[in-house]
Design a protein around this motif. Structure first.
Motif, PDB file in Angstrom:
ATOM      1  N   VAL A 177       0.866  -0.978   0.108  1.00 15.89           N
ATOM      2  CA  VAL A 177      -0.058   0.023   0.109  1.00 15.89           C
ATOM      3  C   VAL A 177       0.838   1.034  -0.034  1.00 15.89           C
ATOM      4  CG1 VAL A 177      -1.703   1.380   1.366  1.00 15.89           C
ATOM      5  CG2 VAL A 177      -1.789  -1.140   1.222  1.00 15.89           C
ATOM      6  N   VAL A 178       0.775   2.042  -1.017  1.00 19.05           N
ATOM      7  CA  VAL A 178       1.316   3.336  -0.925  1.00 19.05           C
ATOM      8  C   VAL A 178       0.247   4.423  -0.509  1.00 19.05           C
ATOM      9  CG1 VAL A 178       2.809   5.099  -2.234  1.00 19.05           C
ATOM     10  CG2 VAL A 178       2.805   2.760  -2.801  1.00 19.05           C
ATOM     11  N   TRP A 179       0.667   5.408   0.327  1.00 13.17           N
ATOM     12  CA  TRP A 179      -0.342   6.161   1.153  1.00 13.17           C
ATOM     13  C   TRP A 179       0.143   7.563   0.938  1.00 13.17           C
ATOM     14  CZ3 TRP A 179       1.500   8.199   5.366  1.00 13.17           C
ATOM     15  CH2 TRP A 179       2.444   7.389   5.997  1.00 13.17           C
ATOM     16  N   PHE A 180      -0.387   8.638   1.390  1.00 12.48           N
ATOM     17  CA  PHE A 180      -0.331  10.056   1.624  1.00 12.48           C
ATOM     18  C   PHE A 180      -1.421  10.709   2.364  1.00 12.48           C
ATOM     19  CE2 PHE A 180      -2.683  10.727  -2.460  1.00 12.48           C
ATOM     20  CZ  PHE A 180      -3.330  11.749  -2.154  1.00 12.48           C
ATOM     21  N   GLU A 181      -0.898  11.864   3.089  1.00 10.78           N
ATOM     22  CA  GLU A 181      -1.878  12.319   3.822  1.00 10.78           C
ATOM     23  C   GLU A 181      -1.542  13.767   3.638  1.00 10.78           C
ATOM     24  OE1 GLU A 181      -1.339  11.681   8.013  1.00 10.78           O
ATOM     25  OE2 GLU A 181      -1.925   9.533   8.000  1.00 10.78           O
ATOM     26  N   LEU A 182      -2.838  14.503   3.646  1.00 10.32           N
ATOM     27  CA  LEU A 182      -3.002  15.918   3.221  1.00 10.32           C
ATOM     28  C   LEU A 182      -3.532  16.424   4.805  1.00 10.32           C
ATOM     29  CD1 LEU A 182      -4.381  16.237  -0.323  1.00 10.32           C
ATOM     30  CD2 LEU A 182      -1.807  16.550   0.763  1.00 10.32           C
ATOM     31  N   HIS A 183      -3.004  17.637   5.142  1.00  8.84           N
ATOM     32  CA  HIS A 183      -3.732  18.123   6.610  1.00  8.84           C
ATOM     33  C   HIS A 183      -4.247  19.223   6.246  1.00  8.84           C
ATOM     34  CE1 HIS A 183      -1.202  15.240   9.339  1.00  8.84           C
ATOM     35  NE2 HIS A 183      -1.008  14.831   7.991  1.00  8.84           N
ATOM     36  N   PRO A 184      -5.711  19.180   6.228  1.00  7.66           N
ATOM     37  CA  PRO A 184      -6.442  20.386   6.165  1.00  7.66           C
ATOM     38  C   PRO A 184      -6.615  21.150   7.504  1.00  7.66           C
ATOM     39  CG  PRO A 184      -8.042  18.492   6.278  1.00  7.66           C
ATOM     40  CD  PRO A 184      -6.539  17.944   6.277  1.00  7.66           C
ATOM     41  N   PRO A 185      -7.097  22.432   7.413  1.00  3.77           N
ATOM     42  CA  PRO A 185      -7.046  23.191   9.025  1.00  3.77           C
ATOM     43  C   PRO A 185      -8.156  22.264   9.408  1.00  3.77           C
ATOM     44  CG  PRO A 185      -7.388  24.935   6.760  1.00  3.77           C
ATOM     45  CD  PRO A 185      -7.111  23.133   6.312  1.00  3.77           C
ATOM     46  N   ALA A 186      -8.078  22.602  10.837  1.00  6.97           N
ATOM     47  CA  ALA A 186      -8.837  21.848  12.013  1.00  6.97           C
ATOM     48  C   ALA A 186     -10.539  22.161  11.610  1.00  6.97           C
ATOM     49  CB  ALA A 186      -8.720  22.190  13.334  1.00  6.97           C
ATOM     50  N   VAL A 187     -10.748  23.333  11.371  1.00 12.81           N
ATOM     51  CA  VAL A 187     -12.130  23.599  11.010  1.00 12.81           C
ATOM     52  C   VAL A 187     -12.628  22.743   9.816  1.00 12.81           C
ATOM     53  CG1 VAL A 187     -13.930  25.551  10.278  1.00 12.81           C
ATOM     54  CG2 VAL A 187     -12.010  25.718  12.201  1.00 12.81           C
ATOM     55  N   ALA A 188     -11.838  22.724   8.889  1.00 12.32           N
ATOM     56  CA  ALA A 188     -12.446  22.059   7.634  1.00 12.32           C
ATOM     57  C   ALA A 188     -12.531  20.565   7.772  1.00 12.32           C
ATOM     58  CB  ALA A 188     -11.481  22.574   6.417  1.00 12.32           C
ATOM     59  N   LEU A 189     -11.495  20.074   8.709  1.00 11.97           N
ATOM     60  CA  LEU A 189     -11.585  18.656   8.796  1.00 11.97           C
ATOM     61  C   LEU A 189     -12.604  18.080   9.850  1.00 11.97           C
ATOM     62  CD1 LEU A 189      -9.870  16.047   8.458  1.00 11.97           C
ATOM     63  CD2 LEU A 189      -8.861  16.337  10.661  1.00 11.97           C
ATOM     64  N   GLU A 190     -13.044  19.029  10.885  1.00  5.05           N
ATOM     65  CA  GLU A 190     -14.106  18.809  11.570  1.00  5.05           C
ATOM     66  C   GLU A 190     -15.236  18.749  10.808  1.00  5.05           C
ATOM     67  OE1 GLU A 190     -14.445  17.992  14.711  1.00  5.05           O
ATOM     68  OE2 GLU A 190     -11.911  17.923  14.928  1.00  5.05           O
ATOM     69  N   ALA A 191     -15.622  19.912   9.907  1.00  9.27           N
ATOM     70  CA  ALA A 191     -16.650  19.726   9.066  1.00  9.27           C
ATOM     71  C   ALA A 191     -16.763  18.488   8.234  1.00  9.27           C
ATOM     72  CB  ALA A 191     -16.893  20.942   8.216  1.00  9.27           C
ATOM     73  N   ALA A 192     -15.610  18.096   7.739  1.00  6.93           N
ATOM     74  CA  ALA A 192     -15.627  16.838   6.769  1.00  6.93           C
ATOM     75  C   ALA A 192     -16.004  15.623   7.710  1.00  6.93           C
ATOM     76  CB  ALA A 192     -14.103  16.627   6.380  1.00  6.93           C
ATOM     77  N   MET A 193     -15.561  15.360   8.781  1.00  6.68           N
ATOM     78  CA  MET A 193     -15.765  14.346   9.623  1.00  6.68           C
ATOM     79  C   MET A 193     -17.280  14.489  10.067  1.00  6.68           C
ATOM     80  SD  MET A 193     -12.390  13.929  12.051  1.00  6.68           S
ATOM     81  CE  MET A 193     -12.603  12.359  12.107  1.00  6.68           C
ATOM     82  N   GLY A 194     -17.932  15.553  10.300  1.00  9.38           N
ATOM     83  CA  GLY A 194     -19.424  15.652  10.432  1.00  9.38           C
ATOM     84  C   GLY A 194     -20.137  15.156   9.344  1.00  9.38           C
TER      85      GLY A 194
END
Length: 167
Positions: free
Chosen positions: A144-161
């Motif tokens: 498995v080849v993987w990568f991560e992008l780190h959005p701002p906390a507010v954007a990630l919280e909205a995405a997880m919601g």
């Protein structure tokens, strides 16, 4: 995770593992697709990625994610013989968007030094430039080849919601 260490053409070792922790991240809101080993899987993977990022309202990372997904799927097509699994998820612990591309080739990615007119050899350099972290993990069936992008906390919280409310 089993990380591979590769040596680029200029001679200095570069690890394909940039995550300091050896445990896989806790993810939520993930989705996965099995793609056939054919060229049409590259644009399909781009479309799936853009649609998922849109559903998670992570539009600001669409260009980087689309490019990196395209690179990983293209590499899997070139070097592996079987189907490819694309998995997109949100990592609550690392506060990240994560992409994984699994294939049946156990060979680890090799960083190459591309010349100006080469048509390939830049994918891993792009991963290094655009992602927060990336790596390659051996699996029983390949890697498995993987990568991560780190959005701002507010954007990630909205995405997880959005991921929790999406069936």
């Amino acid at each position: 995770m089993n990380a591979a260490t590769v040596t680029p053409a200029h001679g200095s070792p570069m690890s394909t593992e940039r995550r300091p922790d050896t445990r896989p991240p806790a993810t939520s809101g993930g989705t996965s697709w099995l793609l056939p080993s054919e060229p049409s899987s590259v644009p399909t993977a781009r479309r799936l990625t853009l649609a998922q990022l849109s559903a998670w309202t992570l539009h600001d990372f669409a260009d980087d994610a689309e490019l990196l997904v395209s690179e990983l799927v293209t590499n899997a097509l070139r070097h592996a013989g079987g189907p490819i699994r694309l998995t997109l998820s949100l990592c609550s612990v690392d506060r990240a968007f994560r992409c994984e591309v699994a294939d049946e080739d156990p060979g680890q990615p090799q960083v190459r030094r591309a010349c100006g007119d080469d048509e390939s050899g830049r994918g891993l350099h792009l991963l290094d430039l655009l992602s927060r972290c990336w790596g390659s993990t051996c699996t029983a069936a390949g890697k498995v080849v993987w990568f991560e992008l780190h959005p701002p906390a507010v954007a990630l919280e909205a995405a997880m919601g959005a991921a929790r409310t999406t069936p």
